[in-house]
Design an enzyme around this catalytic site. Structure first.
Site, short mmCIF file in Angstrom:
data_model
loop_
_atom_site.label_atom_id
_atom_site.label_comp_id
_atom_site.label_asym_id
_atom_site.label_seq_id
_atom_site.Cartn_x
_atom_site.Cartn_y
_atom_site.Cartn_z
N CYS A 92 35.31 40.05 38.20
CA CYS A 92 35.79 39.26 39.34
C CYS A 92 34.79 38.16 39.70
CB CYS A 92 36.02 40.20 40.52
SG CYS A 92 36.31 39.40 42.09
N CYS A 95 33.59 38.11 43.32
CA CYS A 95 32.70 39.26 43.53
C CYS A 95 31.28 38.93 43.06
CB CYS A 95 33.22 40.48 42.77
SG CYS A 95 34.86 41.02 43.28
#
Length: 171
Positions: A92, A95
């Protein structure tokens, strides 16, 4: 700078069709290499308003303290402060953007909150238990129970403000 890729060096490009295309195309040389057309090689891109290339930004390493608990509930129950849990995945992008920000938040709010990261790929049962459907998802736990929840990447100031507001409002 001209870029040239020889079709013979890439097995998937070597076929009868490629050979036919190379021989029939005027933009390709006879050795089956790809090159920019002559009129694009002379293209100049204006540089006004563009600053000189800057040095690459070097971020400080994330000072994560790896801890092992027999289970997630023990971590929540034994914490003397509220716990901010970052549910993330290694693939991600947002993230990964949050990693140095969480380090900064952890240092800034060290006396107010404990920051924990949980990889949803390694611990899908925890992610399922808390209904994680978007990444990154942040949950603030207080007294072992979910206290506040929000999703998406934030800058450090926004995240600190969000945490402080949540802890003040709900106390």
């Amino acid at each position: 700078m001209a870029v040239s890729v020889a079709a013979s060096s890439i097995p998937s490009l070597c076929s009868d069709r490629t050979t036919r295309l190379a021989s029939s195309s005027s933009n390709l040389s006879s050795s089956s290499s790809l090159q920019f057309p002559l009129h694009l090689r002379r293209l100049r891109i204006p540089t006004y308003g563009v600053s000189a290339p800057s040095r690459p930004r070097i971020l400080p390493p994330v000072e994560a303290k790896k801890q092992t608990f027999s289970n997630f509930d023990d971590l929540l129950a034994n914490s003397d402060r509220p716990v901010l849990v970052d549910f993330y995945a290694t693939w991600c992008g947002p993230c990964q953007f949050m990693a140095p920000i969480l380090n900064e938040v952890s240092i800034t709010l060290n006396d107010k909150i404990q920051v924990v990261k949980i990889d949803t790929e390694k611990y899908p049962s925890i992610a399922d238990k808390y209904g994680i459907q978007a990444l990154p998802t942040f949950i603030i736990f207080k007294d072992g129970k979910p206290y506040d929840r929000f999703e998406g990447a934030l800058n450090a100031d926004q995240l600190i403000e969000r945490i402080e507001t949540a802890l003040k409002v709900k106390q």
